[in-house]
Design a protein around this motif. Structure first.
Motif, PDB file in Angstrom:
ATOM      1  N   LEU A 140       0.833  -1.205   0.000  1.00 39.90           N
ATOM      2  CA  LEU A 140       0.000   0.000   0.000  1.00 39.90           C
ATOM      3  C   LEU A 140       0.868   1.255   0.000  1.00 39.90           C
ATOM      4  CD1 LEU A 140      -3.031   0.801   0.178  1.00 39.90           C
ATOM      5  CD2 LEU A 140      -2.749   0.856   2.662  1.00 39.90           C
ATOM      6  N   ILE A 141       1.925   1.250   0.803  1.00 33.74           N
ATOM      7  CA  ILE A 141       2.838   2.387   0.856  1.00 33.74           C
ATOM      8  C   ILE A 141       3.521   2.592  -0.495  1.00 33.74           C
ATOM      9  CG2 ILE A 141       5.010   3.222   1.870  1.00 33.74           C
ATOM     10  CD1 ILE A 141       4.117   1.792   4.487  1.00 33.74           C
ATOM     11  N   GLY A 142       3.958   1.495  -1.100  1.00 31.61           N
ATOM     12  CA  GLY A 142       4.604   1.584  -2.405  1.00 31.61           C
ATOM     13  C   GLY A 142       3.678   2.134  -3.471  1.00 31.61           C
ATOM     14  N   ALA A 143       2.424   1.697  -3.446  1.00 29.02           N
ATOM     15  CA  ALA A 143       1.440   2.182  -4.415  1.00 29.02           C
ATOM     16  C   ALA A 143       1.165   3.674  -4.209  1.00 29.02           C
ATOM     17  CB  ALA A 143       0.149   1.381  -4.298  1.00 29.02           C
ATOM     18  N   ALA A 144       1.122   4.094  -2.937  1.00 25.13           N
ATOM     19  CA  ALA A 144       0.879   5.513  -2.635  1.00 25.13           C
ATOM     20  C   ALA A 144       1.998   6.385  -3.194  1.00 25.13           C
ATOM     21  CB  ALA A 144       0.749   5.705  -1.131  1.00 25.13           C
ATOM     22  N   LEU A 145       3.239   5.928  -3.047  1.00 24.53           N
ATOM     23  CA  LEU A 145       4.370   6.681  -3.571  1.00 24.53           C
ATOM     24  C   LEU A 145       4.357   6.713  -5.095  1.00 24.53           C
ATOM     25  CD1 LEU A 145       7.176   5.357  -1.168  1.00 24.53           C
ATOM     26  CD2 LEU A 145       5.996   7.565  -1.076  1.00 24.53           C
ATOM     27  N   LYS A 146       3.906   5.630  -5.718  1.00 26.62           N
ATOM     28  CA  LYS A 146       3.876   5.548  -7.176  1.00 26.62           C
ATOM     29  C   LYS A 146       2.737   6.369  -7.777  1.00 26.62           C
ATOM     30  CE  LYS A 146       3.516   2.241 -11.002  1.00 26.62           C
ATOM     31  NZ  LYS A 146       3.445   0.796 -11.388  1.00 26.62           N
ATOM     32  N   TYR A 147       1.541   6.282  -7.170  1.00 23.57           N
ATOM     33  CA  TYR A 147       0.368   6.908  -7.771  1.00 23.57           C
ATOM     34  C   TYR A 147      -0.013   8.245  -7.130  1.00 23.57           C
ATOM     35  CZ  TYR A 147      -0.380   2.523 -10.258  1.00 23.57           C
ATOM     36  OH  TYR A 147      -0.235   1.439 -11.090  1.00 23.57           O
ATOM     37  N   GLY A 148       0.643   8.608  -6.032  1.00 30.06           N
ATOM     38  CA  GLY A 148       0.435   9.922  -5.458  1.00 30.06           C
ATOM     39  C   GLY A 148      -0.744  10.076  -4.526  1.00 30.06           C
ATOM     40  N   PHE A 149      -1.301   8.967  -4.026  1.00 29.15           N
ATOM     41  CA  PHE A 149      -2.379   9.106  -3.050  1.00 29.15           C
ATOM     42  C   PHE A 149      -1.818   9.046  -1.630  1.00 29.15           C
ATOM     43  CE2 PHE A 149      -2.369   4.515  -4.086  1.00 29.15           C
ATOM     44  CZ  PHE A 149      -2.292   3.942  -2.826  1.00 29.15           C
ATOM     45  N   ASN A 150      -2.648   9.392  -0.668  1.00 28.22           N
ATOM     46  CA  ASN A 150      -2.230   9.430   0.729  1.00 28.22           C
ATOM     47  C   ASN A 150      -2.028   8.003   1.253  1.00 28.22           C
ATOM     48  OD1 ASN A 150      -2.715   9.421   3.726  1.00 28.22           O
ATOM     49  ND2 ASN A 150      -2.714  11.629   3.378  1.00 28.22           N
ATOM     50  N   PRO A 151      -0.846   7.646   1.750  1.00 32.36           N
ATOM     51  CA  PRO A 151      -0.609   6.271   2.185  1.00 32.36           C
ATOM     52  C   PRO A 151      -1.489   5.822   3.343  1.00 32.36           C
ATOM     53  CG  PRO A 151       1.223   7.689   2.795  1.00 32.36           C
ATOM     54  CD  PRO A 151       0.358   8.484   1.866  1.00 32.36           C
ATOM     55  N   ALA A 152      -1.906   6.776   4.191  1.00 32.48           N
ATOM     56  CA  ALA A 152      -2.788   6.430   5.314  1.00 32.48           C
ATOM     57  C   ALA A 152      -4.257   6.550   4.933  1.00 32.48           C
ATOM     58  CB  ALA A 152      -2.486   7.316   6.515  1.00 32.48           C
ATOM     59  N   LEU A 153      -4.522   6.855   3.660  1.00 26.23           N
ATOM     60  CA  LEU A 153      -5.883   6.899   3.089  1.00 26.23           C
ATOM     61  C   LEU A 153      -6.727   8.026   3.686  1.00 26.23           C
ATOM     62  CD1 LEU A 153      -6.555   3.041   3.212  1.00 26.23           C
ATOM     63  CD2 LEU A 153      -5.473   4.349   1.379  1.00 26.23           C
ATOM     64  N   GLU A 154      -6.068   9.058   4.206  1.00 30.16           N
ATOM     65  CA  GLU A 154      -6.768  10.144   4.876  1.00 30.16           C
ATOM     66  C   GLU A 154      -7.582  10.994   3.905  1.00 30.16           C
ATOM     67  OE1 GLU A 154      -7.823  13.017   7.924  1.00 30.16           O
ATOM     68  OE2 GLU A 154      -7.411  10.879   7.796  1.00 30.16           O
ATOM     69  N   GLY A 155      -7.216  10.977   2.636  1.00 25.64           N
ATOM     70  CA  GLY A 155      -7.940  11.791   1.668  1.00 25.64           C
ATOM     71  C   GLY A 155      -9.177  11.133   1.106  1.00 25.64           C
ATOM     72  N   GLY A 156      -9.631  10.053   1.742  1.00 26.88           N
ATOM     73  CA  GLY A 156     -10.812   9.353   1.251  1.00 26.88           C
ATOM     74  C   GLY A 156     -10.488   8.283   0.225  1.00 26.88           C
ATOM     75  N   GLU A 157      -9.185   7.995   0.038  1.00 30.02           N
ATOM     76  CA  GLU A 157      -8.780   6.986  -0.949  1.00 30.02           C
ATOM     77  C   GLU A 157      -9.170   5.579  -0.526  1.00 30.02           C
ATOM     78  OE1 GLU A 157      -6.741   9.146   0.506  1.00 30.02           O
ATOM     79  OE2 GLU A 157      -5.570  10.268  -0.983  1.00 30.02           O
ATOM     80  N   GLY A 158      -9.476   5.409   0.753  1.00 31.97           N
ATOM     81  CA  GLY A 158      -9.872   4.102   1.247  1.00 31.97           C
ATOM     82  C   GLY A 158     -10.372   4.220   2.678  1.00 31.97           C
ATOM     83  N   GLU A 159     -11.061   3.181   3.142  1.00 27.92           N
ATOM     84  CA  GLU A 159     -11.555   3.114   4.522  1.00 27.92           C
ATOM     85  C   GLU A 159     -11.158   1.773   5.111  1.00 27.92           C
ATOM     86  OE1 GLU A 159     -12.840   5.612   5.967  1.00 27.92           O
ATOM     87  OE2 GLU A 159     -13.835   6.868   4.481  1.00 27.92           O
ATOM     88  N   THR A 160     -11.098   1.714   6.435  1.00 27.73           N
ATOM     89  CA  THR A 160     -10.686   0.486   7.100  1.00 27.73           C
ATOM     90  C   THR A 160     -11.658   0.125   8.223  1.00 27.73           C
ATOM     91  OG1 THR A 160      -9.270   1.722   8.644  1.00 27.73           O
ATOM     92  CG2 THR A 160      -8.239   0.892   6.615  1.00 27.73           C
ATOM     93  N   PHE A 161     -11.558  -1.117   8.659  1.00 29.71           N
ATOM     94  CA  PHE A 161     -12.351  -1.609   9.783  1.00 29.71           C
ATOM     95  C   PHE A 161     -11.427  -2.446  10.656  1.00 29.71           C
ATOM     96  CE2 PHE A 161     -15.114  -4.705  11.901  1.00 29.71           C
ATOM     97  CZ  PHE A 161     -16.172  -3.899  12.346  1.00 29.71           C
ATOM     98  N   VAL A 162     -11.287  -2.069  11.922  1.00 30.37           N
ATOM     99  CA  VAL A 162     -10.350  -2.733  12.833  1.00 30.37           C
ATOM    100  C   VAL A 162     -10.970  -4.013  13.388  1.00 30.37           C
ATOM    101  CG1 VAL A 162      -9.085  -2.513  15.007  1.00 30.37           C
ATOM    102  CG2 VAL A 162      -9.220  -0.566  13.436  1.00 30.37           C
TER     103      VAL A 162
END
Length: 232
Positions: free
Chosen positions: A169-191
């Protein structure tokens, strides 16, 4: 300090709660806002109905307030929710998982200030790459429940992410320019597990749905709590 923790069930709000407990705060309750709209500006939408199992695993009372999810109107809903938990639980502070969104942090702070409540945002402006790695090393386990950007593989949806998945996920964020922690709405998580969980969550069934070319969602259909195995 007696506080209420804003809780969406995702990694950020769960970590903020963890921080508050470690700091010795008296966490009186979890406050979950349940939006009617998937595109809420303020609040987490995917699988929010399952947060009651997380609250049970944590052993902390949960208060759920519905919100329209409409920008500006949902701020009134948030204010009403803050007033309600302040009155019921006698809190004097709010803990949030805000990481990077200026809009969310500013709105929460303004509303809390009007009600004479302090706000604690322990994740604010943290290094997102280090944060993701720290989450895993500290025992947080979570699944990806939505994707809204190019570069994240849908095969990760519904999967309890491993350290290898997080590095991907971190590698993809660096390659495609999205937020690695998904803070910009690029993704959501469930603990599904965390140090404060007395039981862990096991997802029994779920469905991956494609919304458009780069948007996917994982809908949890059923889950259960399972005792955690103690390692001596």
């Amino acid at each position: 300090m007696r506080v209420c923790s804003l809780f969406s069930g995702g990694k950020d709000s769960t970590y903020a709660l963890h921080w508050a407990v470690l700091k010795g705060f008296d966490v009186a309750c979890l406050l979950t806002l349940r939006p009617y709209r998937v595109d809420s500006w303020m609040f987490h939408y995917p699988n929010v109905e399952w947060t009651r199992y997380q609250a049970k695993a944590l052993g902390i009372p949960q208060v759920i307030h519905d919100t329209s999810g409409v920008k500006d109107l949902e701020l009134e809903d948030l204010k009403n929710a803050f007033e309600s938990v302040k009155s019921e639980f006698g809190i004097n502070g709010i803990v949030t998982g805000a990481l990077l969104s200026d809009y969310q942090r500013m709105m929460i702070n303004i509303i809390a200030h009007e009600l004479n409540l302090r706000v604690y945002s322990p994740l604010w402006r943290k290094s997102q790459v280090n944060y993701l790695r720290d989450l895993y090393s500290h025992g947080f386990r979570f699944v990806l429940t939505s994707i809204s950007t190019m570069g994240i593989s849908p095969r990760l949806l519904g999967k309890v992410l491993t350290l290898s998945d997080i590095e991907e996920l971190i590698g993809a964020a660096l390659k495609y320019g999205f937020n690695p922690a998904l803070e910009g709405g690029e993704g959501e998580t469930f603990v599904v597990d965390a140090p404060l969980f007395r039981e862990r969550i096991v997802i029994d069934d779920g469905e991956v749905r494609k919304l458009d070319q780069y948007s996917w969602i994982y809908v949890i259909r059923s889950l259960h709590l399972e005792p955690k195995v103690l390692v001596e």
